[in-house]
Design an enzyme around this catalytic site. Structure first.
Site, PDB file in Angstrom:
ATOM      1  N   ASP A 102      37.286  33.548  37.551  1.00  0.00           N
ATOM      2  CA  ASP A 102      37.965  34.009  38.752  1.00  0.00           C
ATOM      3  C   ASP A 102      39.310  33.290  38.853  1.00  0.00           C
ATOM      4  OD1 ASP A 102      37.563  35.763  41.005  1.00  0.00           O
ATOM      5  OD2 ASP A 102      35.521  35.016  41.109  1.00  0.00           O
ATOM      6  N   ASP A 204      41.400  37.592  42.111  1.00  0.00           N
ATOM      7  CA  ASP A 204      40.968  37.787  43.487  1.00  0.00           C
ATOM      8  C   ASP A 204      42.069  38.442  44.321  1.00  0.00           C
ATOM      9  OD1 ASP A 204      38.896  37.081  45.561  1.00  0.00           O
ATOM     10  OD2 ASP A 204      40.569  35.939  46.393  1.00  0.00           O
ATOM     11  N   GLU A 267      40.739  42.559  41.432  1.00  0.00           N
ATOM     12  CA  GLU A 267      39.925  42.926  42.592  1.00  0.00           C
ATOM     13  C   GLU A 267      40.804  43.717  43.545  1.00  0.00           C
ATOM     14  OE1 GLU A 267      37.250  41.025  46.207  1.00  0.00           O
ATOM     15  OE2 GLU A 267      39.122  40.081  45.636  1.00  0.00           O
ATOM     16  N   HIS A 328      29.474  39.684  45.054  1.00  0.00           N
ATOM     17  CA  HIS A 328      29.170  38.582  45.972  1.00  0.00           C
ATOM     18  C   HIS A 328      29.641  38.836  47.398  1.00  0.00           C
ATOM     19  CE1 HIS A 328      33.277  38.063  44.676  1.00  0.00           C
ATOM     20  NE2 HIS A 328      33.484  37.232  45.673  1.00  0.00           N
ATOM     21  N   ASP A 329      30.291  39.960  47.641  1.00  0.00           N
ATOM     22  CA  ASP A 329      30.806  40.267  48.979  1.00  0.00           C
ATOM     23  C   ASP A 329      30.075  41.403  49.675  1.00  0.00           C
ATOM     24  OD1 ASP A 329      32.829  38.330  49.071  1.00  0.00           O
ATOM     25  OD2 ASP A 329      34.254  39.614  48.018  1.00  0.00           O
TER      26      ASP A 329
END
Length: 538
Positions: A102, A204, A267, A328-329
């Protein structure tokens, strides 16, 4: 759109996201770590995935669990040391796995040395590394921009009497990506990790990087409803997805291309028509702008068919698609669509054209865990409670076996395990030939054996009701995918779509080798792959 001959690893492989805090704890502190990931690499090899993507492992105060970075070129002691990281890369590569990190370039922690300097005084050399503005005439925030995590996006600093912008927590000040020195500093960070053998980055909130030069107010969202997160009250047209962002993405790609066979993943939570712009002019942007449409699209066959067609039609010539079912969100896929349909979802993900990204635990049917108020760790839920935005429930520890704490840790985990972990775990499901885990293994194996599934073209087939039909084909042949998204049995009767062949795999794992002629019957919640008999029939 015909497929280009894309055979690079990130196009034909299966990506697997690991949330390091929750994968495997090796040192007994209740939090997952790098040594734990190394210990579980044999499981990932057996599963058949090709690359692991790690959520942030850098030094951080953990206000947002690693997405508030205090040092871009270190490893947080919670996860281990740089030697542990190097050992992970070596072990992963030794097992044929790529490693993706990330990269969080939109914001740092407020404890990052850059920000500590920036807030020290108005004339500090790093002042312009962040977004500082004078108060509005009434002394309030400079404009109406909102934080994704609730409240104003502006935080007042008493020392220098200006506000700084934070798209997320106040402890996550946004960098000023219009400053060339900021860009170069992050590009050097990328080179540092690429030089250590990292195979690419998932970037991100890449669409947030550039903000409006004039800091204009965002317009209201006429479709806003009280049950939505507060930031949805405005359209972020001036605080995100600015046209200049694409130039930054192209620059990042040029850094990636300084190294052989690396990948840039972005992302991006945007409508498809905007998402595809991030491939860049001449495909010189992100190789994989993450397509999150499956995370929010209603789980209906006709809706999904229209989505796939729309996405395929929007892709630039030669661009490679990608699909994501969980991360993860967002709530777990098994809880969103139900346990029965989660098997159908697995077949959809691993047979569509494009790179699939799996989220740890989805392969064992992990469900969203209900988190008691006193156990909430997620700052989003703490700031905006009661409307279902909490992310802790999809970040709970991996369920390895029926032992205490699910084989994840010798200590109490940082988040609670699911109530059913003693039944639904890797050890139990591995022993069940028809489990969802063995379905995932079979799907990935079939994808590797059949070039049509790895990089063949996509052709939708006419269907109605709960049936989703499509073909994957290349010069060597074709396979048919038939998915029943409903609870009732359905039949497909057609000579024109070429059903003749045999079932290579059913989501129920019990029909391999069954001959199919002009009619194909599906049970409720069943999907099948039909094609010529391969050398090995599952």
């Amino acid at each position: 759109m015909p497929s280009a001959a894309i055979t690079c690893w990130w196009a034909v492989g299966v990506l697997y996201q690991i949330y390091p805090r929750s994968f495997q704890d090796a040192d007994g502190d209740g939090i997952g770590d790098l040594a734990g990931i190394i210990a579980r690499l044999p499981y990932l090899v057996d599963l058949g995935v090709d690359a692991i993507w790690l959520s942030p492992i850098f030094p951080s105060p953990m206000a947002d669990f690693g997405y508030d970075i205090a040092d871009y070129v270190g490893i947080d002691p919670l996860f281990g040391t740089m030697d542990d990281f190097d050992a992970l890369v070596a072990a992963a590569h030794g097992n044929g796995l790529k490693v993706i990190l990330d990269l969080v370039p939109n914001h740092t922690s407020d404890r990052h040395p850059w920000f500590v300097e920036s807030r020290a005084s108005r004339d500090n050399p790093k002042r312009d590394w962040y977004l500082w503005r004078d108060p509005a005439p009434d002394g309030g925030p400079p404009n109406n921009w909102l934080s994704e995590f609730g409240g104003s996006g502006w935080q007042y600093d008493e020392t220098t009497r200006q506000y700084y912008y934070h798209a997320f927590l106040a402890q996550q000040p946004d960098l000023n990506w219009r400053n060339p020195k900021v860009r170069e500093a992050i590009y050097q960070v990328m080179r540092f990790w690429l030089g250590r053998g990292v195979d690419g980055f998932r970037v991100d909130v890449i669409w947030h990087l550039i903000k409006d030069e004039l800091f204009r107010d965002n317009p209201p969202n006429p479709d806003f409803k009280p049950e939505m997160p507060p930031h949805a009250a405005l359209h972020p047209v001036y605080s995100a997805d600015r046209p200049e962002t694409l130039q930054v993405v192209a620059e990042m790609r040029r850094v990636i291309d300084e190294f052989d066979a690396r990948v840039l993943i972005g992302e991006i939570y945007l409508p498809i028509e905007r998402l595809v712009a991030y491939y860049g002019e001449g495909l010189a942007g992100a190789q994989l702008p993450f397509n999150f449409a499956l995370l929010s699209t209603p789980w209906h066959a006709r809706t999904l068919a229209q989505l796939i067609d729309r996405y395929e039609a929007a892709l630039p010539q030669g661009a490679w698609p990608n699909w994501v079912l969980g991360n993860h969100d967002r709530p777990r896929i098994a809880s969103r669509v139900g346990l029965a349909q989660s098997r159908v979802a697995a077949m959809l993900l691993l047979t569509l054209r494009g790179t699939p990204t799996m989220y740890y635990g989805d392969e064992i049917g992990m469900q969203q865990v209900a988190i008691a108020p006193e156990q909430v760790r997620d700052p989003f839920e703490k700031n905006v409670p009661g409307i279902g935005v909490g992310r802790d429930g999809c970040r709970t520890p991996m369920q390895w076996d029926a032992s205490a704490h699910g084989g994840f840790s010798a200590a109490q985990p940082w988040l609670p395990l699911a109530e059913h972990y003693a039944q639904e775990n890797v050890a139990n499901l591995s022993a069940d030939a028809q489990s969802i885990l063995n379905l995932y293994r079979a799907l990935i194996s079939l994808r590797k054996r059949l070039p049509q599934l790895a990089h063949g073209d996509y052709a939708p087939l006419a269907a109605d009701g709960d049936l989703l039909l499509y073909r994957r084909h290349d010069a060597t042949g074709s396979v048919l995918i038939a998915l029943n998204l409903g609870a009732q049995p359905v039949s497909v009767v057609s000579d024109t779509i070429g059903l003749d062949g045999e079932i290579l795999l059913s989501t129920a794992m019990d029909r391999g080798g069954e001959r199919v002629g002009s009619e194909l019957s599906l049970r409720g919640h069943e999907g099948v792959i039909v094609g010529p008999a391969p050398e090995e029939v599952v």
